[in-house]
Write a protein that holds these residues in place. Structure first.
Motif, short mmCIF file in Angstrom:
data_model
loop_
_atom_site.label_atom_id
_atom_site.label_comp_id
_atom_site.label_asym_id
_atom_site.label_seq_id
_atom_site.Cartn_x
_atom_site.Cartn_y
_atom_site.Cartn_z
N THR A 205 -49.42 22.44 32.42
CA THR A 205 -48.52 23.11 33.49
C THR A 205 -48.46 21.92 34.72
OG1 THR A 205 -49.98 24.11 34.57
CG2 THR A 205 -48.76 25.36 33.34
N PRO A 206 -47.70 20.86 34.29
CA PRO A 206 -47.59 19.46 35.02
C PRO A 206 -46.96 19.86 36.61
CG PRO A 206 -46.48 19.03 33.32
CD PRO A 206 -47.20 20.39 32.98
N ASN A 207 -46.09 20.50 36.28
CA ASN A 207 -45.05 20.83 37.60
C ASN A 207 -45.91 21.70 38.57
OD1 ASN A 207 -42.55 19.03 37.01
ND2 ASN A 207 -42.74 20.58 35.11
N LEU A 208 -46.52 22.85 38.04
CA LEU A 208 -47.13 23.76 38.92
C LEU A 208 -48.36 23.09 39.47
CD1 LEU A 208 -46.23 26.94 36.86
CD2 LEU A 208 -45.74 26.69 39.14
N ASP A 209 -49.00 22.24 38.59
CA ASP A 209 -50.07 21.77 39.03
C ASP A 209 -49.78 20.74 40.41
OD1 ASP A 209 -51.34 22.93 37.01
OD2 ASP A 209 -51.49 21.06 35.90
N ALA A 210 -48.77 19.96 40.13
CA ALA A 210 -48.33 19.05 41.35
C ALA A 210 -47.55 19.91 42.40
CB ALA A 210 -46.84 18.21 40.67
N LEU A 211 -47.12 20.99 42.34
CA LEU A 211 -46.89 21.93 43.26
C LEU A 211 -48.13 22.32 44.14
CD1 LEU A 211 -44.46 23.42 45.02
CD2 LEU A 211 -45.15 25.39 43.36
N ALA A 212 -49.15 22.89 43.20
CA ALA A 212 -50.50 23.33 43.85
C ALA A 212 -50.94 22.00 44.65
CB ALA A 212 -51.50 23.52 42.91
N ALA A 213 -50.88 20.78 44.27
CA ALA A 213 -51.56 19.70 44.62
C ALA A 213 -50.93 19.29 46.24
CB ALA A 213 -51.60 18.50 44.07
N THR A 214 -49.83 20.03 46.22
CA THR A 214 -49.12 19.66 47.99
C THR A 214 -49.15 20.68 48.98
OG1 THR A 214 -46.97 20.36 47.09
CG2 THR A 214 -47.35 18.18 46.75
N CYS B 275 -45.93 29.53 28.74
CA CYS B 275 -46.32 29.05 29.96
C CYS B 275 -45.75 27.54 30.32
CB CYS B 275 -47.79 29.24 30.05
SG CYS B 275 -48.52 30.85 30.09
N SER B 276 -45.66 26.79 29.10
CA SER B 276 -45.24 25.38 29.69
C SER B 276 -43.67 25.41 29.57
CB SER B 276 -45.74 24.57 28.36
OG SER B 276 -47.32 24.27 28.30
N PHE B 277 -42.92 26.22 28.99
CA PHE B 277 -41.56 26.38 29.11
C PHE B 277 -41.36 26.69 30.41
CE2 PHE B 277 -38.18 29.45 28.76
CZ PHE B 277 -37.12 28.73 28.31
N HIS C 280 -43.39 36.33 29.59
CA HIS C 280 -43.18 37.66 29.19
C HIS C 280 -42.85 37.69 27.86
CE1 HIS C 280 -41.97 41.78 28.75
NE2 HIS C 280 -42.61 42.12 30.17
N PHE C 281 -43.40 38.62 26.82
CA PHE C 281 -43.00 38.71 25.66
C PHE C 281 -41.59 39.07 25.58
CE2 PHE C 281 -45.05 42.72 26.99
CZ PHE C 281 -44.00 43.55 26.62
N PRO C 282 -40.91 39.13 24.58
CA PRO C 282 -41.22 38.65 23.11
C PRO C 282 -41.72 37.11 23.27
CG PRO C 282 -38.92 38.54 23.27
CD PRO C 282 -39.32 39.03 24.27
N LEU C 283 -42.78 37.15 22.18
CA LEU C 283 -43.53 35.94 21.97
C LEU C 283 -42.81 34.95 21.25
CD1 LEU C 283 -47.13 37.13 22.01
CD2 LEU C 283 -45.88 36.21 24.08
N VAL C 284 -41.73 34.42 21.63
CA VAL C 284 -40.82 33.62 21.10
C VAL C 284 -40.55 32.26 21.84
CG1 VAL C 284 -38.74 32.88 19.83
CG2 VAL C 284 -39.84 35.32 19.59
N VAL C 285 -40.62 31.06 21.45
CA VAL C 285 -40.64 29.99 22.41
C VAL C 285 -40.07 28.78 21.70
CG1 VAL C 285 -42.93 29.08 22.03
CG2 VAL C 285 -41.64 28.67 24.35
N PRO C 286 -39.03 27.89 22.13
CA PRO C 286 -38.54 26.67 21.51
C PRO C 286 -39.88 26.03 20.83
CG PRO C 286 -37.18 26.97 23.57
CD PRO C 286 -38.52 27.93 23.54
N GLN C 287 -39.43 25.35 19.62
CA GLN C 287 -40.54 24.70 18.62
C GLN C 287 -41.46 23.65 19.66
OE1 GLN C 287 -40.43 25.07 15.09
NE2 GLN C 287 -42.42 24.23 15.26
N LYS C 288 -40.80 22.87 20.45
CA LYS C 288 -41.51 21.91 20.90
C LYS C 288 -42.67 22.28 22.08
CE LYS C 288 -40.03 19.79 24.51
NZ LYS C 288 -38.98 18.96 25.70
N TRP C 289 -42.64 23.74 22.55
CA TRP C 289 -43.49 24.02 23.15
C TRP C 289 -44.43 24.88 22.36
CZ3 TRP C 289 -42.85 21.55 27.45
CH2 TRP C 289 -41.49 21.48 27.89
N PHE C 290 -44.02 25.55 21.25
CA PHE C 290 -45.10 26.17 20.31
C PHE C 290 -45.78 25.01 19.83
CE2 PHE C 290 -46.07 27.74 16.20
CZ PHE C 290 -46.52 28.86 16.63
N ASP C 291 -45.38 23.88 19.52
CA ASP C 291 -45.91 22.75 18.97
C ASP C 291 -47.18 22.33 19.77
OD1 ASP C 291 -44.66 23.32 16.64
OD2 ASP C 291 -43.38 21.30 16.72
N LEU C 292 -47.17 22.46 20.86
CA LEU C 292 -48.22 21.89 22.08
C LEU C 292 -49.51 22.70 22.02
CD1 LEU C 292 -46.31 21.87 25.50
CD2 LEU C 292 -47.25 20.03 24.06
#
Length: 468
Positions: free
Chosen positions: A20-29, A248-250, A183-195
């Motif tokens: 979660t790089p964007n939320l991590d960056a927000l938390a850092a500020t 979560c990454s999406f 939130h479910f349904p637990l369907v997410v674009p392929q690029k995020w699933f593959d992480l």
């Protein structure tokens, strides 16, 4: 505000897998509140409490069939009384458009289904309640593109446009953005699933099949859905985790887009940004999915506040979304009407950590044969189940909540002190009776249990059509 984001599922919270790089960056500020909880671990009551700054038992929005309609004034009304522009984009899970719910405008809002919500879940007797035939998490789990993914895309696009059109106005404004993921349904674009490959998914924590029996109240609550038993195999259980973490990454990408839009308009330097979620998700812990209990996977929420004059760091004082409600009002120099249990997060973060401060959550919704109440401080978590034995956890020595100390004579004084503290906030037995009475009245108003069983989504609330 996202939906169903487990507090631990953040890079900045030390999760071993989640990116979660964007939320991590927000938390850092800004300030990350490491002990934040929801006032109720289910969507509609949590959001009604957040809107009003009050406990569930104060406002009596007990379950997902009792949505907020604006009749109890909240922080939005307080801002409107000052003439502060206040608008919402995305998921609210209130009753209906047109209610005076504290917003000047609601853009593509997601409300409860048909304005009534999950009426079938208001039938709480173990003998009478409905056991849905469909699976809560959805028929399909895995890579793809769901209506919820598309809805979040449209919410972010509308937010980007709103900031471009309204962000640099002459007076201060408040914008609420409601995202659905993870939130479910637990369907997410392929690029995020593959992480999150299946072979990297962590094993289930405290699963009953591994010799960890669930508390009797939790066992009864879970029996309505029992999602873990409905997986088609361990491969699908792992796919569910891959999808959840992918969502979560999406979500994080969408938060990044909103922050980029603030930057593009030159607004970051004079805008306070808050990120949170309405509740968490069990993600398989104890063989449980979704929310609806008082363990940290379900009841803890992420909470980050970043903006001008806010000293970066973390705050360990226990806080609640009810404190965030008070903060929004106080940020604009006003307050919410009525008896308010919350305090400004600015005040809390600027002082010394108060690990004795208690925060409260309660649950009276689908699956609960009786009310559940949680009182937690920095070290202790006390869970009172009406009609059942309580639970007590030492979160300092047992952060995974694996050892219930309530039956140990050595902790009797601690148990009794928390029982007294809860009784100073509410009479749990009386609140439980009131919740059941209100729900019985609601069910009767629809024609009885058989009629109630036909009303409301069995799983995720349908998303509105995206804006053209």
């Amino acid at each position: 505000m996202s939906d169903e984001h487990q507090a631990r599922a953040l890079g900045c919270a030390g999760h071993a897998l989640v990116k979660t790089p964007n939320l991590d960056a927000l938390a850092a500020t800004g300030v990350r509140f490491r002990n934040a909880v929801t006032p109720s671990p289910i969507c509609v009551p949590a959001r009604a409490c957040f809107a009003t700054g009050k406990y569930v038992h104060q406002i009596r929005h007990w379950d997902n069939a009792m949505p907020y309609d604006g009749r109890t004034p909240g922080w939005g009304h307080a801002l409107q009384s000052l003439g502060v522009p206040v608008e919402a984009i995305g998921k609210l899970h209130y009753r209906a458009e047109g209610d005076r719910a504290g917003f000047d405008a609601e853009h593509i809002p997601m409300m409860v289904a048909d304005g009534v919500g999950m009426v079938w879940g208001s039938v709480r007797s173990a003998e009478e309640r409905l056991v849905p035939g469909s699976r809560m998490l959805g028929d399909y789990i895995g890579p793809g593109y769901s209506k919820y993914n598309r809805y979040d895309d449209s919410v972010v696009a509308r937010t980007e446009r709103w900031l471009a059109e309204n962000g640099n106005g002459a007076q201060p404004w408040c914008l609420f953005v409601g995202l659905v993921a993870p939130h479910f349904p637990l369907v997410v674009p392929q690029k995020w699933f593959d992480l999150y490959p299946a072979d990297r998914m962590p094993p289930a924590k405290l699963h009953p099949e591994d010799g960890h029996p669930r508390h009797p109240w939790v066992e009864l609550q879970n029996a309505v859905m029992d999602t873990d038993r409905q997986f088609r195999g361990d491969w699908e259980r792992k796919a569910a985790k891959s999808s959840y973490y992918g969502l979560c990454s999406f979500l994080d990408q969408n938060v990044g887009r909103i922050l980029d839009a603030l930057d593009a308009e030159g607004l970051r330097g004079n805008t306070t940004v808050v990120y949170t979620s309405d509740h968490g998700d069990n993600v398989g812990a104890r063989g449980l999915w979704g929310k609806s209990n008082m363990y940290d996977e379900s009841v803890a929420v992420p909470l980050i506040v970043s903006g001008p004059g806010i000293q970066p760091g973390h705050c360990d004082t226990p806080v609640s979304l009810i404190d965030l409600s008070a903060t929004i009002a106080s940020h604009f120099g006003t307050s919410i009407q009525g008896d308010l249990p919350g305090r400004s997060l600015y005040e809390i973060a600027s002082g010394q950590a108060d690990m004795n401060r208690a925060v409260v959550s309660e649950y009276h919704a689908v699956g609960a044969v009786s009310g559940a109440f949680m009182l937690r401080t920095g070290r202790w978590k006390y869970i009172r189940y009406v009609g059942f034995e309580p639970e007590l956890f030492d979160l300092e020595g047992d952060p995974e909540e694996s050892r219930n100390l309530a039956g140990d004579p050595a902790y009797l004084a601690v148990l009794e002190s928390f029982d007294r503290r809860l009784s100073e906030i509410c009479d749990a037995d009386a609140v439980d009776r009131q919740a059941h009475a209100d729900q019985a009245e609601l069910i009767d108003s629809f024609g009885g249990p058989n009629a109630a069983f036909t009303l409301g989504a069995r799983g995720a609330t349908p998303a509105p059509a995206p804006e053209s």
